[in-house]
Motif scaffolding. Sequence first.
Motif, PDB file in Angstrom:
ATOM      1  N   MET A 225     -62.001  38.941  52.289  1.00 12.17           N
ATOM      2  CA  MET A 225     -62.025  37.728  53.243  1.00 12.17           C
ATOM      3  C   MET A 225     -61.749  36.449  52.524  1.00 12.17           C
ATOM      4  O   MET A 225     -61.143  35.492  53.055  1.00 12.17           O
ATOM      5  CB  MET A 225     -63.525  37.743  53.914  1.00 12.17           C
ATOM      6  N   HIS A 226     -62.320  36.313  51.222  1.00 13.03           N
ATOM      7  CA  HIS A 226     -62.054  35.076  50.411  1.00 13.03           C
ATOM      8  C   HIS A 226     -60.592  34.919  50.139  1.00 13.03           C
ATOM      9  O   HIS A 226     -59.915  34.065  50.298  1.00 13.03           O
ATOM     10  CB  HIS A 226     -62.743  35.183  49.103  1.00 13.03           C
ATOM     11  N   ASP A 227     -59.852  35.954  49.967  1.00 13.04           N
ATOM     12  CA  ASP A 227     -58.334  35.845  49.637  1.00 13.04           C
ATOM     13  C   ASP A 227     -57.625  35.620  50.997  1.00 13.04           C
ATOM     14  O   ASP A 227     -56.560  34.684  50.872  1.00 13.04           O
ATOM     15  CB  ASP A 227     -57.716  37.136  49.252  1.00 13.04           C
ATOM     16  N   ARG A 228     -58.017  36.284  52.004  1.00  8.42           N
ATOM     17  CA  ARG A 228     -57.308  35.805  53.438  1.00  8.42           C
ATOM     18  C   ARG A 228     -57.589  34.366  53.618  1.00  8.42           C
ATOM     19  O   ARG A 228     -56.604  33.553  54.140  1.00  8.42           O
ATOM     20  CB  ARG A 228     -57.909  36.747  54.329  1.00  8.42           C
ATOM     21  N   ILE A 229     -58.665  33.829  53.398  1.00  7.02           N
ATOM     22  CA  ILE A 229     -59.099  32.414  53.905  1.00  7.02           C
ATOM     23  C   ILE A 229     -58.435  31.490  53.070  1.00  7.02           C
ATOM     24  O   ILE A 229     -57.756  30.401  53.394  1.00  7.02           O
ATOM     25  CB  ILE A 229     -60.618  32.256  53.728  1.00  7.02           C
ATOM     26  N   VAL A 230     -58.203  31.813  51.920  1.00  8.05           N
ATOM     27  CA  VAL A 230     -57.443  30.759  50.727  1.00  8.05           C
ATOM     28  C   VAL A 230     -56.116  30.752  51.133  1.00  8.05           C
ATOM     29  O   VAL A 230     -55.628  29.837  51.044  1.00  8.05           O
ATOM     30  CB  VAL A 230     -57.564  31.377  49.328  1.00  8.05           C
ATOM     31  N   GLY A 231     -55.615  32.004  51.593  1.00 12.02           N
ATOM     32  CA  GLY A 231     -54.218  31.987  52.136  1.00 12.02           C
ATOM     33  C   GLY A 231     -53.842  31.183  53.182  1.00 12.02           C
ATOM     34  O   GLY A 231     -52.630  31.067  53.570  1.00 12.02           O
ATOM     35  N   MET A 232     -54.835  30.784  54.101  1.00 17.56           N
ATOM     36  CA  MET A 232     -54.909  30.097  55.247  1.00 17.56           C
ATOM     37  C   MET A 232     -54.415  28.508  54.798  1.00 17.56           C
ATOM     38  O   MET A 232     -53.919  27.838  55.552  1.00 17.56           O
ATOM     39  CB  MET A 232     -55.887  30.198  56.207  1.00 17.56           C
ATOM     40  N   HIS A 233     -54.862  28.373  53.625  1.00 13.09           N
ATOM     41  CA  HIS A 233     -54.512  26.874  53.051  1.00 13.09           C
ATOM     42  C   HIS A 233     -53.650  26.694  52.247  1.00 13.09           C
ATOM     43  O   HIS A 233     -53.523  27.361  51.202  1.00 13.09           O
ATOM     44  CB  HIS A 233     -56.031  26.363  52.480  1.00 13.09           C
ATOM     45  N   PRO A 234     -52.240  25.987  52.642  1.00 12.50           N
ATOM     46  CA  PRO A 234     -51.105  26.247  51.888  1.00 12.50           C
ATOM     47  C   PRO A 234     -51.384  25.730  50.461  1.00 12.50           C
ATOM     48  O   PRO A 234     -50.510  26.175  49.302  1.00 12.50           O
ATOM     49  CB  PRO A 234     -50.116  25.196  52.510  1.00 12.50           C
ATOM     50  N   TRP A 235     -52.333  24.877  50.156  1.00  6.03           N
ATOM     51  CA  TRP A 235     -52.807  24.306  48.862  1.00  6.03           C
ATOM     52  C   TRP A 235     -53.289  25.391  47.793  1.00  6.03           C
ATOM     53  O   TRP A 235     -53.065  25.135  46.482  1.00  6.03           O
ATOM     54  CB  TRP A 235     -53.674  23.260  48.716  1.00  6.03           C
ATOM     55  N   GLY A 236     -53.738  26.697  48.430  1.00  3.98           N
ATOM     56  CA  GLY A 236     -53.839  27.708  47.446  1.00  3.98           C
ATOM     57  C   GLY A 236     -55.365  28.042  47.070  1.00  3.98           C
ATOM     58  O   GLY A 236     -55.343  28.569  46.093  1.00  3.98           O
ATOM     59  N   ARG A 237     -56.130  27.125  47.570  1.00  2.29           N
ATOM     60  CA  ARG A 237     -57.552  27.242  47.328  1.00  2.29           C
ATOM     61  C   ARG A 237     -58.581  26.737  48.398  1.00  2.29           C
ATOM     62  O   ARG A 237     -58.105  26.095  49.187  1.00  2.29           O
ATOM     63  CB  ARG A 237     -57.802  26.523  45.742  1.00  2.29           C
ATOM     64  N   LEU A 238     -59.781  27.315  48.093  1.00  5.31           N
ATOM     65  CA  LEU A 238     -60.991  26.320  49.203  1.00  5.31           C
ATOM     66  C   LEU A 238     -60.975  24.919  48.838  1.00  5.31           C
ATOM     67  O   LEU A 238     -60.799  24.427  47.418  1.00  5.31           O
ATOM     68  CB  LEU A 238     -62.226  27.401  49.064  1.00  5.31           C
ATOM     69  N   GLY A 239     -61.456  24.427  49.628  1.00  5.82           N
ATOM     70  CA  GLY A 239     -61.732  22.973  49.537  1.00  5.82           C
ATOM     71  C   GLY A 239     -63.219  22.824  48.738  1.00  5.82           C
ATOM     72  O   GLY A 239     -63.744  24.034  48.738  1.00  5.82           O
ATOM     73  N   GLU A 240     -63.398  21.724  47.859  1.00  2.00           N
ATOM     74  CA  GLU A 240     -64.549  21.473  47.187  1.00  2.00           C
ATOM     75  C   GLU A 240     -65.469  20.333  47.822  1.00  2.00           C
ATOM     76  O   GLU A 240     -64.988  19.455  48.325  1.00  2.00           O
ATOM     77  CB  GLU A 240     -64.418  21.456  45.731  1.00  2.00           C
ATOM     78  N   PRO A 241     -66.457  20.367  47.859  1.00  2.23           N
ATOM     79  CA  PRO A 241     -67.108  19.037  48.413  1.00  2.23           C
ATOM     80  C   PRO A 241     -66.864  17.990  47.842  1.00  2.23           C
ATOM     81  O   PRO A 241     -66.668  16.922  48.834  1.00  2.23           O
ATOM     82  CB  PRO A 241     -68.964  19.468  47.969  1.00  2.23           C
ATOM     83  N   GLN A 242     -66.474  17.780  46.494  1.00  4.61           N
ATOM     84  CA  GLN A 242     -65.998  16.518  46.277  1.00  4.61           C
ATOM     85  C   GLN A 242     -64.682  16.044  46.938  1.00  4.61           C
ATOM     86  O   GLN A 242     -64.316  14.842  46.990  1.00  4.61           O
ATOM     87  CB  GLN A 242     -65.883  16.546  44.657  1.00  4.61           C
TER      88      GLN A 242
END
Length: 273
Positions: A225-242
């Motif tokens: 699921m992590h890889d699937r969600i990361v793949g939904m974001h073109p930047w290639g990673r999850l966001g960070e709070p910062q």
Amino acid sequence: MPGRLQDKVAIVTGSSSGLGRAIALAYAAEGAKVICADLAPTARKDIVIEQEQGTPTHEEVIELGGNAVFVQTDVGNSEDVENVVKAAIYEYGRLDIMVNNAEIAAGGADGLKLIHELLNEGWDKMMRINSTGVFYGCRAAIKQTMKQDLHPIGSRGWIINTASVAGLVGFIGAGAAYSASKGSVVQLTKSIALEYAQHKIHSNCLCPGVVNTALTKQLTEHPEMHDRIVGMHPWGRLGEPQDVARAAVFLASEDAGWITGVPLPVDGGYLAQ
């Protein structure tokens, strides 16, 4: 050099963890005096990630040389929200920035269930915190800032609401109640911007993609699921709070002096698809 928010007074709800903690720390680093508002100074162990464990947000601000206090607040209780604004006035004499950030995540209160599976209680709880709680915060902040003189930079107040990309586009199986609550935040933000522009009150909202916080753990803790969600974001990673906190600083600063009514995506390109 003075910070971009030097001597401004900010309330940040949901400040004990996640986006709220990051925003409170970023505001303090830019010179703001921060009222940290949450149910408790530290979040429950099940809704924090490792780097957030330990020092309460307001204590960390003080340790870093900033100025902050904690006020216990249930954003779904209008009296609590009015009281946190009163606390800002008692402590610092005014209120400049209201960040309505406290929320229940998409997986909370039956949020991941399909519409026909949702219980009344799940829908009501999601709306109470994510939608009505934001309304309470906006109303209380506006009533106070309307009484105040203009800030030296020419504005009277800054409202920043945390919405979501789920408030701008639909999601299948990602929480109808969550999406509806965040969509209401977007429209509330725009309406406030129109109604109070003449009073020089800014109203904008943040629309994050999936950010790496404790509230998204149930969506991202499984590798597939992590890889699937990361793949939904073109930047290639999850966001960070910062990532979101930096945008929150911008919207409360003079750099955004002619910006109001904007739902700002902070989403690694998700909505560009």
